[in-house]
Write an enzyme that holds these catalytic residues in place. Sequence first.
Site, mmCIF file in Angstrom:
data_model
loop_
_atom_site.group_PDB
_atom_site.id
_atom_site.type_symbol
_atom_site.label_atom_id
_atom_site.label_comp_id
_atom_site.label_asym_id
_atom_site.label_seq_id
_atom_site.Cartn_x
_atom_site.Cartn_y
_atom_site.Cartn_z
ATOM 1 N N ASP A 107 15.334 0.322 -0.445
ATOM 2 C CA ASP A 107 16.187 0.161 0.732
ATOM 3 C C ASP A 107 17.302 -0.833 0.387
ATOM 4 O OD1 ASP A 107 16.865 0.517 3.441
ATOM 5 O OD2 ASP A 107 15.681 -1.206 4.057
ATOM 6 N N ASP A 121 7.785 3.439 -2.848
ATOM 7 C CA ASP A 121 7.844 4.370 -1.722
ATOM 8 C C ASP A 121 9.301 4.546 -1.276
ATOM 9 O OD1 ASP A 121 7.963 1.738 -0.796
ATOM 10 O OD2 ASP A 121 6.521 2.007 0.823
ATOM 11 N N VAL A 171 11.874 5.638 8.650
ATOM 12 C CA VAL A 171 11.033 6.814 8.413
ATOM 13 C C VAL A 171 9.572 6.431 8.187
ATOM 14 C CG1 VAL A 171 12.922 8.195 7.458
ATOM 15 C CG2 VAL A 171 11.516 6.804 5.921
ATOM 16 N N LYS A 173 0.803 -1.182 0.000
ATOM 17 C CA LYS A 173 0.000 0.000 0.000
ATOM 18 C C LYS A 173 0.861 1.267 0.000
ATOM 19 C CE LYS A 173 -2.522 -2.255 3.756
ATOM 20 N NZ LYS A 173 -1.862 -3.469 3.826
ATOM 21 N N GLY A 174 2.126 1.112 0.382
ATOM 22 C CA GLY A 174 2.977 2.279 0.654
ATOM 23 C C GLY A 174 3.098 3.291 -0.470
#
Length: 175
Positions: free
Chosen positions: A101, A98, A151, A44-45
């Site tokens: 990483d 989103d 974050v 969903k990010g």
Amino acid sequence: MTAPEGIERILFTEEQVAQRIREVAAEISKKYQGREVKLIAVLKGAVFFLTELARAIEIPVKIDFLAISSFGGAPGMVRIAKDLDEPIEGEDVLLIEDIVDTGFTTRFLLQTLAGRAPHSIGICTLLDRSVRRIVQVPVDFRCFEIPDRFVVGCGLDYKQLYRNLGYIAVMNPGK
Ligand code: IMP
Ligand code: MG
């Protein structure tokens, strides 16, 4: 508005985020000028970022979504839980993330989508934490590079909360 508990500091304000998304949307509109682009986001990010980006892009845009879930416990062990609604063959696809990483999730998505014969495929991410990268992925558009801290906000969650914050903040649950 007072910041919710656990928010340590704001990295990027709502205004900075909005401004940067407009800049990246302009880059995308320029790069794909004369074509149409399909934005694909992972639920969903990335949904928050996708909608704001899409509204600022000035070329024809289509959108589609997929969902993934992890299994096995190891990083990068993900599978498709909900697939795209439409094929992407022959299309110019932009994978909207989103955050990139370690890169495991993005690489899985890139390989999965590339196997469906799009005309082109690019990566656009709101946040890039490249200091934590383990597998290399080609990021074509990024709004912000961030430090090695957890974050939240602008779609990013902590235990499914804080996605709706308009700013990006460092989260320290122990605070
Ligand atoms: P990667 O496979 O390590 O690149 O992980 C990417 C995914 O982990 C993102 O799509 C997010 O869902 C999640 N994630 C990574 N870092 C953060 C963070 O700082 N806050 C919230 N979610 C994060
Ligand atoms: Mg998450």
